[in-house]
Design a protein around this motif. Sequence first.
Motif, PDB file in Angstrom:
ATOM      1  N   UNK A 180       0.832  -1.206   0.000  1.00 34.82           N
ATOM      2  CA  UNK A 180       0.000   0.000   0.000  1.00 34.82           C
ATOM      3  C   UNK A 180       0.867   1.256   0.000  1.00 34.82           C
ATOM      4  N   UNK A 181       1.886   1.277   0.871  1.00 35.79           N
ATOM      5  CA  UNK A 181       2.688   2.506   0.952  1.00 35.79           C
ATOM      6  C   UNK A 181       3.493   2.703  -0.332  1.00 35.79           C
ATOM      7  N   UNK A 182       3.943   1.609  -0.959  1.00 37.25           N
ATOM      8  CA  UNK A 182       4.692   1.756  -2.218  1.00 37.25           C
ATOM      9  C   UNK A 182       3.787   2.343  -3.292  1.00 37.25           C
ATOM     10  N   UNK A 183       2.574   1.814  -3.408  1.00 39.23           N
ATOM     11  CA  UNK A 183       1.636   2.343  -4.396  1.00 39.23           C
ATOM     12  C   UNK A 183       1.283   3.790  -4.111  1.00 39.23           C
ATOM     13  N   UNK A 184       1.041   4.090  -2.843  1.00 43.66           N
ATOM     14  CA  UNK A 184       0.685   5.460  -2.464  1.00 43.66           C
ATOM     15  C   UNK A 184       1.823   6.422  -2.776  1.00 43.66           C
ATOM     16  N   UNK A 185       3.056   5.964  -2.546  1.00 44.51           N
ATOM     17  CA  UNK A 185       4.227   6.808  -2.819  1.00 44.51           C
ATOM     18  C   UNK A 185       4.335   7.120  -4.309  1.00 44.51           C
ATOM     19  N   UNK A 186       4.000   6.146  -5.151  1.00 43.83           N
ATOM     20  CA  UNK A 186       3.991   6.412  -6.592  1.00 43.83           C
ATOM     21  C   UNK A 186       2.911   7.430  -6.941  1.00 43.83           C
ATOM     22  N   UNK A 187       1.741   7.274  -6.351  1.00 45.35           N
ATOM     23  CA  UNK A 187       0.649   8.229  -6.603  1.00 45.35           C
ATOM     24  C   UNK A 187       1.067   9.634  -6.191  1.00 45.35           C
ATOM     25  N   UNK A 188       1.664   9.760  -4.999  1.00 47.46           N
ATOM     26  CA  UNK A 188       2.071  11.081  -4.494  1.00 47.46           C
ATOM     27  C   UNK A 188       3.172  11.672  -5.375  1.00 47.46           C
ATOM     28  N   UNK A 189       4.093  10.809  -5.837  1.00 46.37           N
ATOM     29  CA  UNK A 189       5.201  11.281  -6.664  1.00 46.37           C
ATOM     30  C   UNK A 189       4.703  11.804  -8.009  1.00 46.37           C
ATOM     31  N   UNK A 190       3.798  11.055  -8.642  1.00 39.61           N
ATOM     32  CA  UNK A 190       3.382  11.412 -10.007  1.00 39.61           C
ATOM     33  C   UNK A 190       2.209  12.383 -10.037  1.00 39.61           C
TER      34      UNK A 190
END
Lengths: 312, 312
Positions: free
Chosen positions: B180-190
């Motif tokens: 979840x945190x990895x996916x969320x980090x991608x969302x926040x980054x992009x």
Amino acid sequence: MNTQTLIATRERISPYIHNTPIFTSHLLDDMIGSKLFFKCENFQKMGAFKMRGAINAILQLSEAQQQRGVVTHSSGNFAQALSLAAKNLKVPAYIVMPKNAPKVKKDAVMGYGGRITVCESTLLAREVAAEKIVTDKGATFIHPSNDLNVILGNATAGMELLQAHSDLNAIVTPVGGGGLIAGTALAAHYFGSHCKTIGGEPQIVNDAYRSLQSGQIETNTTVHTIADGLRTHLGDINFPIIKQHVDHIICVEEDEIVKALKLLWERLKIVVEPSSAVAFAAVLKNKSYFKDQSVGIILSGGNVDLETIKFS
Amino acid sequence: MNTQTLIATRERISPYIHNTPIFTSHLLDDMIGSKLFFKCENFQKMGAFKMRGAINAILQLSEAQQQRGVVTHSSGNFAQALSLAAKNLKVPAYIVMPKNAPKVKKDAVMGYGGRITVCESTLLAREVAAEKIVTDKGATFIHPSNDLNVILGNATAGMELLQAHSDLNAIVTPVGGGGLIAGTALAAHYFGSHCKTIGGEPQIVNDAYRSLQSGQIETNTTVHTIADGLRTHLGDINFPIIKQHVDHIICVEEDEIVKALKLLWERLKIVVEPSSAVAFAAVLKNKSYFKDQSVGIILSGGNVDLETIKFS
């Protein structure tokens, strides 16, 4: 009383309340064999439908009356609702509470700006204390359920349900003091298309069920139900409405209330208070009656002391 | 990996998932001194964000692969998510569960159409049983958190948050297996505008916190946290994403998790599982860090055994 009265009520209070969401669940539908529409008044301001009636009652006062304030005696949701509604309208709210009321409830009322008067824990003491505030302050007494403006405010929950789902065959509400079911019955009568209003009531405080049987207002000899919002009895203003417009009342046992409560928490993933579960328990108990129908269920509130709820 | 990868993921899975509501609370905002936006994945299909990754992983398989089915080993939400996602896509789902898994979890998987293989309760036994299904049935193994398509599916929760509130300063998620945190980090980054991703992790299973410190994947020596979804450790696919894009991880004690859980139930009137409360507990513990910020909090799920929760 007509359609326009209710429409004007909804317009009057809409800036001050939430049009709460309506939840559905395939799993619960399959369990009952009906299409269920749960009106989530647990998400209403201060956590219960009571906000609707409280705000309407205050808005119907003159400016001079509003300046002198409002008073009620309640240890439950209506005390909080009247406090918050009054705060939003910059009106003083005097709340009479028995001295043995839980600290958490007093704190909640004070948190919403209510001014508490503590009295002995008898109905007479509460009435005397409220009357004194009426005399001393010129405040207007507002009854939690036996007040036409409160009933009309409460009606807006059912109106919102019917606005979203005009083809409901029935709306089911819990029955305590009668203010919610009376308002809902008016909503169903004026805005439904052959929509019945049905009550759910705990068997051990089934005063409303017995009142409909006897034709006069009955009372309870015990208050020992988990549905702590439903221990009160009907009044002379809401009972005639209930007699005229409510189809029938279904009584449920305590274990049926707990079972319904657990299902709502588990399946809808929402926190509702035990009183709310009584309406769903009534539907669960009478699946065959509701079979293939579209049924609105008003989940009246979500103010629950989590430390007192045990499902095991 | 780019913006388009994430947009395509969201388009791919949107017919199969809910764009879950975002709840707010004046009271909790005042308590923290921030503006909080709670992404309610407890209302997601099957009751947790895991549905997002599961459906994306299956949709990325070829038709031939889909016909042969998918397999995972899990006793938690991912087993249910993969079962339901597979059922929706008419794909066989093989779920390896330890023989001591609670009956209620086995029933839930079977209710969603998952085909259960029971094995001994060791990781080795689970891996052997899953590998045998891969060999025998030609099914594709899908890891609950260490799979890029699962991570991309999970990212859509954060994308929806940022679509609604593009100015978030941070998104906080619980950290378990890291999906979840990895996916969320991608969302926040992009999709964020200087939006940090921050994790909340139980102190007693703080493998991810230690992994970020040491630079290598650490494991736990105990699983005794109430946040039963967070007992797992990171993997070689999600750890590089976490290292690159996660700002930091906040560790919280067990009593802080329970306190946060109670506040969420009481104030938002929703049922979330203890793992979800870990992210909010991290914010509660670090009020000054989040002061005056807009903060998204992903409430990961609502599948909780009510009989095991005690607030008193």
